[in-house]
Design a protein around this motif. Structure first.
Motif, short mmCIF file in Angstrom:
data_model
loop_
_atom_site.label_atom_id
_atom_site.label_comp_id
_atom_site.label_asym_id
_atom_site.label_seq_id
_atom_site.Cartn_x
_atom_site.Cartn_y
_atom_site.Cartn_z
N ALA A 640 7.99 5.70 11.14
CA ALA A 640 8.32 5.87 9.69
C ALA A 640 7.68 4.53 8.88
O ALA A 640 7.10 4.60 7.91
N ARG A 641 8.05 3.25 9.55
CA ARG A 641 7.71 2.12 8.90
C ARG A 641 6.13 1.67 9.03
O ARG A 641 5.41 1.18 8.13
N ASP A 642 5.64 2.28 10.18
CA ASP A 642 4.19 2.23 10.33
C ASP A 642 3.30 2.90 9.38
O ASP A 642 2.38 2.48 8.77
N GLU A 643 3.80 4.11 9.20
CA GLU A 643 3.16 4.86 8.16
C GLU A 643 3.06 4.39 6.57
O GLU A 643 2.39 4.17 5.82
N LEU A 644 4.31 3.85 6.50
CA LEU A 644 4.66 3.19 5.28
C LEU A 644 3.80 1.96 4.90
O LEU A 644 3.15 1.77 3.85
N THR A 645 3.75 1.03 6.12
CA THR A 645 3.01 0.00 5.95
C THR A 645 1.27 0.34 5.70
O THR A 645 0.37 -0.30 4.94
N ASP A 646 0.92 1.30 6.45
CA ASP A 646 -0.54 1.50 6.63
C ASP A 646 -0.79 2.17 5.13
O ASP A 646 -1.98 1.74 4.53
N ALA A 647 -0.01 3.15 4.75
CA ALA A 647 0.00 3.62 3.49
C ALA A 647 -0.11 2.63 2.25
O ALA A 647 -1.19 2.65 1.53
N ALA A 648 0.52 1.71 2.11
CA ALA A 648 0.69 0.77 1.26
C ALA A 648 -0.71 -0.32 1.50
O ALA A 648 -1.14 -0.67 0.47
N GLN A 649 -0.91 -0.70 2.69
CA GLN A 649 -2.20 -1.59 2.64
C GLN A 649 -3.33 -0.65 2.47
O GLN A 649 -4.42 -1.37 1.98
N GLY A 650 -3.48 0.50 2.38
CA GLY A 650 -4.79 1.20 1.78
C GLY A 650 -5.05 1.15 0.47
O GLY A 650 -5.90 1.66 0.08
N LEU A 651 -3.91 0.57 -0.20
CA LEU A 651 -4.02 0.34 -1.76
C LEU A 651 -4.08 -0.98 -2.09
O LEU A 651 -3.73 -1.92 -1.47
N ASP A 652 -4.68 -1.08 -3.32
CA ASP A 652 -4.76 -2.29 -4.04
C ASP A 652 -4.72 -1.91 -5.54
O ASP A 652 -4.55 -0.91 -5.95
N ALA A 653 -4.70 -3.15 -6.23
CA ALA A 653 -4.58 -2.88 -7.72
C ALA A 653 -5.57 -2.07 -8.64
O ALA A 653 -5.36 -1.48 -9.61
#
Length: 688
Positions: A640-653
């Motif tokens: 779950a944490r890995d999915e959360l991290t990867d999804a967040a890192q795929g985004l930027d402002a």
């Protein structure tokens, strides 16, 4: 295509089907043998590893069998290969042996069995996609993927193709792109396209966008091939048709779909396909409309569409399959359920099977169910208007399951189930009654007709007609066999038979909850334990069972839509291995989506929910760490944490591209589900 003779490849079918059936039965017994304490028992997680490994082999066997016989439909190119049939038998035999090793047994899993299971699991690869693969066989994901679309109809079609290819890989469109288009087939598809042009032209544009997206990926696809995904490749039926892949050979229609022809006390006729319920007004706790429904088949490679078209309403819709075809069951275009839009209008369920009640002279070309639902969801402002829009469409292909409009519509003010689309003589069921005449603001539907306005001889009636009950609708206890009454009539009589007990169960529970119903209460219709569960009143025929492919529930006016692959009931419940399916890495829980004003809002809500779920799961796991198999639950939490991290890192402002939003949204929903598996394990072990 293989050069193996048809005689050779057909010879192996009986043994393969028999072994597939034994594999399903072994899996059922293995699941029923799981420790009821869940992750509090140190033997629980190792047993799941063995079950999942056996399932991988059985899934590969099913794929190989279906690939040879044609029951894979648009999921793969047909081989006619004896080697595929024999490989299916061998894999099914190995799956049976592995599952049997943990069926009915107690104590630790033997080391050699666990080693074998882990070796099989180690063969899984992603092959550059978002799903798992065992060799050349794709595995249905246990968390339903989400695609997010925005813009014109053609732009959304291209995005649908692009995102589906990213999730699954080329195989989901390969057979469509290679579908022959001789003049006679183009003429038929042209008849369907003419109706779409007249009644729902945006669906044609969506299909043309799919063709552009698939072609751009390196697989040339014509507009006609793409349009066939949302229509049909056959002319309208002149007689009621059965369910099934119509060109499958050898094992009989749906030979492997039902998994087995074994006779067993565990086989059940009551766990039938597709159920739905909704409540509004006085039946609910807050006056809002709430719904829950299940699609019941072997869950296919499907996506949930979150669409923001440039005109009309935003909407969410989950088709049965990304490419319009379910293995063994047949071709359904983009039909599926449930769906709702930003105006708070929902399509809950198909509202029974196609009833064939409309006069034969009104049957013909029209708008297929998936296209009709996507059109209505895009433009209807109310349930009343949705029903009017649906009934304004041609009667259409009434003899083909979901070949025409109809269904179960809902909003905060009213609801209706369309059971007959005859122009000037439509039948729309709008409330439910009790045997004492009380009327309630709830409706439910399975696969039969329920309105008392019908007569006993409708719906391909058996000799002597149907019986009627206030709770059950029209049913028969003696459905005819295909060889006696024909495949189309037998299909509908079997639906009426299996629907009666499910309808009684839905009626009983909805009456008991009247005035207190919300989305969670409707969800619980699909999560009650079965016969060896802890329910005070075990259900006569649970709608939550092994046949559940996708269970969804929600509150349209709040924009909340929640969905889960497979059943929400505990893994060890369910008695039907004949029409019962299993998923690799089964989760038993759901993700949440919120239909906000734009794609970014959907993404933000999914992220907020995932972050909350992961934090809560970590906190509660720490509180019980000494009482559970913490190592196994830590692996779920890490996922779950890995999915959360990867999804967040795929985004930027600046990340506003729709494919980026969709990809991260899928990551956040996967994080929600993995965290909720941990929560279920520590809060309610028997549900894990």
């Amino acid at each position: 295509m293989s050069t193996t003779s048809t005689t050779d490849w057909k010879d192996g079918i009986p043994a393969a089907i028999l072994q597939l059936g034994r594999g399903y039965e072994a899996l059922l017994h293995a699941n029923r043998s799981l420790p009821r304490a869940g992750y509090a028992d140190p033997g629980y997680a190792p047993r799941l590893e063995v079950i999942d490994a056996a399932l991988l082999l059985l899934l590969r066997a099913r794929w190989q069998y279906n690939r040879a016989t044609g029951e894979n439909a648009e999921r793969s190119i047909r081989t006619f290969a004896a080697a595929d049939i024999e490989a299916a038998r061998v894999d099914a035999e190995a799956a049976t042996e592995l599952a049997s090793a943990v069926a009915g047994a107690s104590g630790p899993v033997p080391a050699d069995v666990l080693d074998r299971a882990r070796a099989i699991a180690g063969e899984l690869r992603s092959n550059g996609t978002e799903i798992g693969w065992l060799g050349d066989v794709p595995i249905v994901p246990s968390i339903a993927p989400v695609v997010v679309l925005a813009g014109s109809s053609r732009e959304m079609g291209r995005q649908y193709a692009d995102q589906s290819l990213e999730i699954f890989g080329p195989f989901v469109f390969e057979a469509l792109a290679k579908r022959p288009m001789p003049d006679d087939v183009v003429e038929v598809i042209g008849g369907w396209a003419e109706q779409l042009e007249r009644h729902a032209p945006e669906i044609l544009e969506f299909a043309r966008g799919i063709a552009e997206g698939v072609t751009a990926s390196g697989m040339p696809m014509s507009d006609w091939q793409a349009i066939s995904l949302v229509t049909d490749v056959s002319p309208p039926a002149t007689e009621p048709l059965p369910i099934g892949v119509l060109d499958a050979e050898g094992g009989g229609m749906m030979g492997a779909y039902f998994g087995t022809f074994l006779e067993s006390e565990l086989a059940s006729q009551t766990e039938g396909p597709c159920s739905g319920a909704a409540a509004w007004g006085s039946a609910t706790v807050d006056g809002r409309a709430h719904f829950a429904s299940s699609t019941d088949h072997d869950c296919d490679f499907q996506v949930t569409i979150v669409a923001f078209p440039d005109d009309g309403h935003a909407f969410i819709h989950t088709p049965f399959s990304v490419n319009g075809s379910i293995a063994g069951v047949g071709r359904f275009g983009l039909a599926g359920h449930p769906a709702f839009n930003a105006a708070g209008v929902a399509y809950v369920h198909h509202g029974g099977g196609n009833s064939c009640t409309e006069p034969r002279d009104t049957w013909g070309y029209g708008v297929t169910r998936g296209a009709a639902v996507m059109h209505v969801m895009r433009y209807a402002d109310s349930a009343e208007q949705a029903i009017e829009m649906d009934l304004a469409l041609p009667v259409g292909n009434a003899g083909r399951l979901l070949g025409s409009g109809g269904g179960f519509y809902l909003d905060d003010r009213s609801a209706g189930v369309i059971e007959d689309r005859t122009p000037g003589g439509a039948v729309v069921r709008t409330q439910s009654a009790t045997t004492t005449g009380e009327r309630h603001d709830f409706l439910y539907a399975t696969n039969n007709l329920q309105s008392p306005e019908h007569s006993a001889d409708v719906f391909c009636a058996p000799e002597g007609g149907y019986d009627y009950g206030v709770e059950t609708g029209w049913y028969t206890e003696q459905p005819g066999l295909p060889e006696d009454v024909g495949g189309g009539a037998s299909t509908r009589q079997l639906w009426a038979s299996s629907s009666a007990p499910r309808n009684r169960e839905l009626h009983r529970r909805l009456v008991a909850g009247a005035g207190k119903i919300d989305a969670a209460a409707l969800r619980d219709l699909f999560s009650v334990p079965g016969e060896d569960g802890a329910a005070k009143t075990p259900p006569e025929a649970p709608v939550g069972h092994r046949g559940n492919a996708f269970v969804a529930f929600g509150t349209p006016s709040l924009g909340r839509y929640s969905g889960a692959v497979g059943m929400l009931a505990p893994r060890w419940t369910g008695s039907n291995f004949g029409h019962g399916f299993y998923y690799h890495g089964e989760t038993g829980t759901h993700w949440d989506l919120d239909l906000g004003p734009d794609p970014a809002a959907v993404l933000d809500a999914a992220r907020t929910t995932a972050e909350r779920d992961v934090e809560r799961a970590a906190r509660l796991l720490d509180e019980v760490r000494d009482r559970v198999d913490a190592a196994s639950l830590d692996r779920l939490l890490d996922a779950a944490r890995d999915e959360l991290t990867d999804a967040a890192q795929g985004l930027d402002a600046e990340a506003t591209a729709i494919d980026v939003i969709a990809r991260s949204c899928r990551g956040f929903t996967r994080a929600q589900v993995r965290a909720r598996q941990v929560l279920a394990a520590v809060e309610s072990p028997e549900a894990s």
